[in-house]
Design a protein around this motif. Structure first.
Motif, PDB file in Angstrom:
ATOM      1  N   PRO A 194      28.974 -60.560 -74.622  1.00 41.83           N
ATOM      2  CA  PRO A 194      27.892 -60.185 -73.721  1.00 41.83           C
ATOM      3  C   PRO A 194      27.761 -61.130 -72.521  1.00 41.83           C
ATOM      4  N   VAL A 195      27.010 -60.663 -71.527  1.00 40.02           N
ATOM      5  CA  VAL A 195      26.711 -61.443 -70.331  1.00 40.02           C
ATOM      6  C   VAL A 195      25.201 -61.647 -70.263  1.00 40.02           C
ATOM      7  N   LEU A 196      24.789 -62.891 -70.028  1.00 38.24           N
ATOM      8  CA  LEU A 196      23.370 -63.231 -69.869  1.00 38.24           C
ATOM      9  C   LEU A 196      23.155 -63.681 -68.432  1.00 38.24           C
ATOM     10  N   LEU A 197      22.338 -62.964 -67.678  1.00 39.46           N
ATOM     11  CA  LEU A 197      22.074 -63.287 -66.277  1.00 39.46           C
ATOM     12  C   LEU A 197      20.674 -63.852 -66.124  1.00 39.46           C
ATOM     13  N   GLY A 198      20.595 -65.041 -65.541  1.00 40.15           N
ATOM     14  CA  GLY A 198      19.314 -65.670 -65.307  1.00 40.15           C
ATOM     15  C   GLY A 198      18.742 -65.312 -63.948  1.00 40.15           C
ATOM     16  N   THR A 199      17.437 -65.095 -63.892  1.00 40.44           N
ATOM     17  CA  THR A 199      16.784 -64.854 -62.606  1.00 40.44           C
ATOM     18  C   THR A 199      16.631 -66.170 -61.846  1.00 40.44           C
ATOM     19  N   VAL A 200      16.240 -66.058 -60.581  1.00 34.62           N
ATOM     20  CA  VAL A 200      16.063 -67.227 -59.719  1.00 34.62           C
ATOM     21  C   VAL A 200      14.632 -67.720 -59.846  1.00 34.62           C
ATOM     22  N   TYR A 201      14.463 -69.004 -60.122  1.00 31.75           N
ATOM     23  CA  TYR A 201      13.113 -69.536 -60.288  1.00 31.75           C
ATOM     24  C   TYR A 201      12.486 -69.920 -58.957  1.00 31.75           C
ATOM     25  N   ASP A 202      11.195 -70.222 -59.007  1.00 38.61           N
ATOM     26  CA  ASP A 202      10.412 -70.589 -57.822  1.00 38.61           C
ATOM     27  C   ASP A 202       9.930 -72.029 -57.987  1.00 38.61           C
ATOM     28  N   PRO A 203      10.533 -72.995 -57.269  1.00 42.65           N
ATOM     29  CA  PRO A 203      10.131 -74.400 -57.443  1.00 42.65           C
ATOM     30  C   PRO A 203       8.752 -74.729 -56.890  1.00 42.65           C
ATOM     31  N   THR A 204       8.110 -73.766 -56.218  1.00 39.36           N
ATOM     32  CA  THR A 204       6.748 -74.009 -55.723  1.00 39.36           C
ATOM     33  C   THR A 204       5.696 -73.523 -56.714  1.00 39.36           C
ATOM     34  N   PHE A 205       6.123 -72.926 -57.828  1.00 41.39           N
ATOM     35  CA  PHE A 205       5.204 -72.405 -58.851  1.00 41.39           C
ATOM     36  C   PHE A 205       4.213 -71.400 -58.275  1.00 41.39           C
ATOM     37  N   GLY A 206       4.650 -70.677 -57.240  1.00 42.38           N
ATOM     38  CA  GLY A 206       3.779 -69.668 -56.632  1.00 42.38           C
ATOM     39  C   GLY A 206       2.721 -70.226 -55.700  1.00 42.38           C
ATOM     40  N   ASP A 207       2.815 -71.500 -55.349  1.00 44.62           N
ATOM     41  CA  ASP A 207       1.822 -72.159 -54.498  1.00 44.62           C
ATOM     42  C   ASP A 207       2.342 -72.215 -53.060  1.00 44.62           C
ATOM     43  N   ASP A 208       1.753 -71.428 -52.187  1.00 44.83           N
ATOM     44  CA  ASP A 208       2.211 -71.375 -50.795  1.00 44.83           C
ATOM     45  C   ASP A 208       2.088 -72.705 -50.084  1.00 44.83           C
ATOM     46  N   ARG A 209       1.216 -73.584 -50.553  1.00 39.99           N
ATOM     47  CA  ARG A 209       1.064 -74.897 -49.913  1.00 39.99           C
ATOM     48  C   ARG A 209       2.314 -75.761 -50.088  1.00 39.99           C
ATOM     49  N   GLN A 210       3.165 -75.403 -51.047  1.00 39.88           N
ATOM     50  CA  GLN A 210       4.391 -76.157 -51.278  1.00 39.88           C
ATOM     51  C   GLN A 210       5.603 -75.531 -50.585  1.00 39.88           C
ATOM     52  N   ASN A 211       5.351 -74.612 -49.681  1.00 39.13           N
ATOM     53  CA  ASN A 211       6.439 -73.938 -48.967  1.00 39.13           C
ATOM     54  C   ASN A 211       7.285 -74.963 -48.212  1.00 39.13           C
ATOM     55  N   PHE A 212       8.576 -74.990 -48.485  1.00 38.89           N
ATOM     56  CA  PHE A 212       9.476 -75.973 -47.866  1.00 38.89           C
ATOM     57  C   PHE A 212      10.569 -75.302 -47.033  1.00 38.89           C
ATOM     58  N   LEU A 213      10.455 -73.993 -46.834  1.00 37.67           N
ATOM     59  CA  LEU A 213      11.545 -73.242 -46.216  1.00 37.67           C
ATOM     60  C   LEU A 213      11.315 -72.931 -44.740  1.00 37.67           C
ATOM     61  N   GLY A 214      10.094 -73.049 -44.263  1.00 40.02           N
ATOM     62  CA  GLY A 214       9.828 -72.670 -42.886  1.00 40.02           C
ATOM     63  C   GLY A 214       9.859 -71.170 -42.673  1.00 40.02           C
ATOM     64  N   VAL A 215       9.688 -70.416 -43.749  1.00 39.05           N
ATOM     65  CA  VAL A 215       9.659 -68.960 -43.704  1.00 39.05           C
ATOM     66  C   VAL A 215       8.292 -68.510 -44.200  1.00 39.05           C
ATOM     67  N   GLU A 216       7.742 -67.505 -43.552  1.00 33.64           N
ATOM     68  CA  GLU A 216       6.457 -66.963 -43.970  1.00 33.64           C
ATOM     69  C   GLU A 216       6.478 -66.676 -45.480  1.00 33.64           C
ATOM     70  N   PRO A 217       5.558 -67.281 -46.244  1.00 33.87           N
ATOM     71  CA  PRO A 217       5.593 -67.136 -47.704  1.00 33.87           C
ATOM     72  C   PRO A 217       5.610 -65.695 -48.203  1.00 33.87           C
ATOM     73  N   THR A 218       4.892 -64.820 -47.504  1.00 38.20           N
ATOM     74  CA  THR A 218       4.872 -63.422 -47.939  1.00 38.20           C
ATOM     75  C   THR A 218       6.272 -62.812 -47.883  1.00 38.20           C
ATOM     76  N   VAL A 219       6.993 -63.118 -46.806  1.00 36.10           N
ATOM     77  CA  VAL A 219       8.361 -62.619 -46.653  1.00 36.10           C
ATOM     78  C   VAL A 219       9.277 -63.258 -47.701  1.00 36.10           C
ATOM     79  N   ALA A 220       9.129 -64.581 -47.870  1.00 32.33           N
ATOM     80  CA  ALA A 220       9.988 -65.312 -48.808  1.00 32.33           C
ATOM     81  C   ALA A 220       9.802 -64.792 -50.228  1.00 32.33           C
ATOM     82  N   ARG A 221       8.577 -64.612 -50.652  1.00 35.97           N
ATOM     83  CA  ARG A 221       8.323 -64.171 -52.023  1.00 35.97           C
ATOM     84  C   ARG A 221       8.806 -62.733 -52.238  1.00 35.97           C
ATOM     85  N   LYS A 222       8.669 -61.904 -51.214  1.00 38.30           N
ATOM     86  CA  LYS A 222       9.157 -60.533 -51.339  1.00 38.30           C
ATOM     87  C   LYS A 222      10.666 -60.521 -51.558  1.00 38.30           C
ATOM     88  N   ASN A 223      11.390 -61.354 -50.821  1.00 33.98           N
ATOM     89  CA  ASN A 223      12.837 -61.364 -50.965  1.00 33.98           C
ATOM     90  C   ASN A 223      13.284 -62.029 -52.261  1.00 33.98           C
TER      91      ASN A 223
END
Length: 237
Positions: free
Chosen positions: A149-178
């Motif tokens: 079998p194959v086990l695929l892991g999803t991508v985690y969020d190192p900000t724990f869903g906290d927009d104040r920790q945004n480190f990407l310079g991308v609008e959080p709404t756009v970043a979280r959607k993608n």
């Protein structure tokens, strides 16, 4: 009629040899190989002082460091080995290079984590077909991978869903959607070829000690990646 001593010894020796061959055959038949593919979620040894990554812990736990996982690894169930192919920094286009020289024999299972670097390199702000292209490439790789079998892991969020920790310079709404779009792709592909392991959900329950260098798994993080994969690995091995 009594057997000559020499013939008796030959029979005993032959029997021992046969038993040895049968034992060796059983060992080979029960060997399980764990393969890791993808990025630094699985190839995070360089981010902790002990050089430990999740695949190692899944095959053989370090009982001194993580006593709660004693007896919860593949080697506690039988003979197991690791073929570690994941590479820090990998994107979906680099997965194909990780199967070079791959020769699969016997029982095997594959772990894959991919998508985080694709997001960091542009897909986090994708408004076009970038994520669709990611999906096509990942689907083709998993489809052709000669391991089940194959086990695929999803991508985690190192900000724990906290927009104040945004480190990407991308609008959080756009970043979280993608991020959600990437993880939806991973889940959909996993449903066709294997099993999804929801690292995203698991890491939302954690804290900053699970990370180093902002986004990379720390030693604790490596163990938490292991924790998320562990029930599926043991259940399918």
């Amino acid at each position: 009629m009594a057997l000559p001593r020499r013939r008796f010894i030959q029979i005993i020796a032959g029997g021992a040899g046969l038993l040895g061959l049968l034992h060796y055959s059983r060992r080979e038949q029960t060997m399980v190989t764990l393969y890791t593919f993808g990025d630094s979620i699985l190839d995070c040894a360089r981010y902790n002082e002990l050089g430990i990554h999740p695949g190692q812990l899944l095959v053989q736990n370090d009982d001194r460091l993580f006593p709660e996982f004693q007896g919860q690894d593949l080697q506690s169930r039988g003979i197991a080995r690791l073929d570690h192919r994941a590479r820090d920094g990998a994107t979906v286009t680099g997965l194909q290079s990780q199967v070079q020289g791959l020769h699969v024999e016997g029982r095997a299972l594959a772990l894959i984590t991919i998508g985080g670097n694709d997001l960091l390199r542009g897909l986090i702000s994708d408004t076009g077909e970038g994520i669709a292209t990611f999906s096509d490439r990942l689907d083709l790789f998993v489809q052709r991978l000669p391991i089940r079998p194959v086990l695929l892991g999803t991508v985690y969020d190192p900000t724990f869903g906290d927009d104040r920790q945004n480190f990407l310079g991308v609008e959080p709404t756009v970043a979280r959607k993608n991020l959600q779009r990437i993880n939806a792709v991973i889940k959909e592909i996993a449903s066709r070829y294997g099993q999804v392991v929801d690292l995203h959900a698991h890491f939302l329950t954690g804290d900053s000690s699970w990370f180093t260098s902002t986004i990379e798994p720390s030693l604790r993080g490596a163990s938490e990646v292991r924790r998320a994969f562990l029930p599926y690995v043991l259940g399918k091995a």
